[in-house]
Write an enzyme that holds these catalytic residues in place. Structure first.
Site, PDB file in Angstrom:
ATOM      1  CB  THR A  15      -0.935   0.019   1.023  1.00 47.97           C
ATOM      2  OG1 THR A  15      -0.255  -0.195   2.579  1.00 47.97           O
ATOM      3  CG2 THR A  15      -1.831  -1.198   1.065  1.00 47.97           C
ATOM      4  CG  ASN A  16       3.717   2.517   2.730  1.00 41.06           C
ATOM      5  OD1 ASN A  16       3.737   3.770   3.049  1.00 41.06           O
ATOM      6  ND2 ASN A  16       3.537   1.813   3.705  1.00 41.06           N
ATOM      7  CG  MET A  88       8.819  -7.851   5.996  1.00 35.52           C
ATOM      8  SD  MET A  88       8.540  -6.466   7.044  1.00 35.52           S
ATOM      9  CE  MET A  88       8.467  -7.328   8.545  1.00 35.52           C
ATOM     10  CE  LYS A  89      14.422 -13.209   3.511  1.00 37.22           C
ATOM     11  NZ  LYS A  89      15.039 -14.219   4.111  1.00 37.22           N
ATOM     12  CG  LEU A  91      18.707  -4.866   2.009  1.00 35.53           C
ATOM     13  CD1 LEU A  91      18.359  -3.128   1.800  1.00 35.53           C
ATOM     14  CD2 LEU A  91      18.437  -5.739   0.753  1.00 35.53           C
ATOM     15  CG  HIS A 107      10.003   1.567  11.821  1.00 35.00           C
ATOM     16  ND1 HIS A 107      10.119   0.037  11.721  1.00 35.00           N
ATOM     17  CD2 HIS A 107       9.796   1.639  13.120  1.00 35.00           C
ATOM     18  CE1 HIS A 107      10.208  -0.524  12.776  1.00 35.00           C
ATOM     19  NE2 HIS A 107       9.760   0.571  13.841  1.00 35.00           N
TER      20      HIS A 107
HETATM   21  C1  GRF Z   1       4.092  -0.331   6.694  1.00 28.78           C
HETATM   22  O1  GRF Z   1       3.699  -0.171   7.859  1.00 28.78           O
HETATM   23  C2  GRF Z   1       5.932  -0.174   6.794  1.00 28.78           C
HETATM   24  O2  GRF Z   1       5.746   0.901   8.021  1.00 28.78           O
HETATM   25  C3  GRF Z   1       6.288  -1.236   7.459  1.00 28.78           C
HETATM   26  O3  GRF Z   1       5.681  -2.415   6.569  1.00 28.78           O
HETATM   27  C4  GRF Z   1       4.516  -1.753   6.285  1.00 28.78           C
HETATM   28  C5  GRF Z   1       4.291  -2.288   4.759  1.00 28.78           C
HETATM   29  O4  GRF Z   1       2.938  -2.033   4.442  1.00 28.78           O
HETATM   30  N1  GRF Z   1       7.803  -1.356   7.391  1.00 28.78           N
HETATM   31  P1  GRF Z   1       2.524  -1.871   2.850  1.00 28.78           P
HETATM   32  O5  GRF Z   1       3.136  -3.202   2.312  1.00 28.78           O
HETATM   33  O6  GRF Z   1       3.221  -0.947   2.305  1.00 28.78           O
HETATM   34  O7  GRF Z   1       1.107  -2.085   2.887  1.00 28.78           O
END
Ligand code: GRF
Length: 187
Positions: A15-16, A88-89, A91, A107
């Protein structure tokens, strides 16, 4: 305006990423997204890569050479900003040092508080009055690089993990783009 080439790393919903793609379509936004990297073949966020016809690559992180492959891709596309959006990895030092000052992360807490995962439950458990999100440079230590921008809000009395997540992520969508704009104003 000549936009810089960027790439976005994801692992999940993206979503970001979606918010960044939207911003990147604005004339005055300083970056274009030229590449999307996912470490998960079935990451929902890849939908946005397909929908907006942005090249993407799924990397197999179990392969010892995956970072070499990544560096090749990034260099080929002349990427000057790497945005980690729910990637989520961890680096490697080598990768981070290859792009010093060019990797940023979002974050879901007010760093330096609540580094790592499960931020929402930890924030609630601690009885915090305020929370928010942080966009920061990535260095070798987890969630520890210099802050570019932070946004915060007050936590309500009846807040749950779900409501906190929703509010934080809504704030993230603005914060990430604002941080990138700020970054290029500084250069
Ligand atoms: C976000 O809340 C970001 O802060 C964290 O992981 C989440 C990712 O969400 N690092 P999305 O995949 O962008 O929906």
């Amino acid at each position: 305006m000549v936009k810089k080439n960027s790439c976005v790393f994801i692992s999940g919903a993206g979503t970001n990423l979606k918010a960044l793609i939207k911003s990147s379509r604005e004339y005055k936004f300083p970056i274009n997204i030229k590449l999307i990297i996912s470490n998960k073949r079935n990451a929902m966020g890849l939908l946005f890569a397909r929908r907006y016809s942005i090249p993407f690559k799924v990397i197999k992180t179990k392969n010892a050479l995956f970072e070499k492959e990544l560096i090749n891709e990034i260099n080929k596309k002349k990427i000057s900003l790497i945005c980690l959006a729910g990637y989520m990895k961890i680096l490697s030092k080598n990768f981070i040092n290859s792009y010093k000052g060019k990797i940023i992360n979002i974050h879901p807490s007010l760093l330096p508080n609540y580094k790592g995962t499960n931020t929402f439950s930890r924030v609630l458990k601690a009885g915090e009055k305020k929370t928010g999100c942080t966009v920061h440079f990535v260095n070798e230590k987890l969630d520890s690089g210099k802050t570019i921008l932070q946004k915060s809000f007050q936590i309500d009395k009846n807040e749950s993990i779900q409501t906190l997540k929703k509010k934080t992520q809504k704030m993230e969508y603005k914060a990430f783009s604002e941080a990138i704009t700020k970054l290029y104003m500084l250069i």
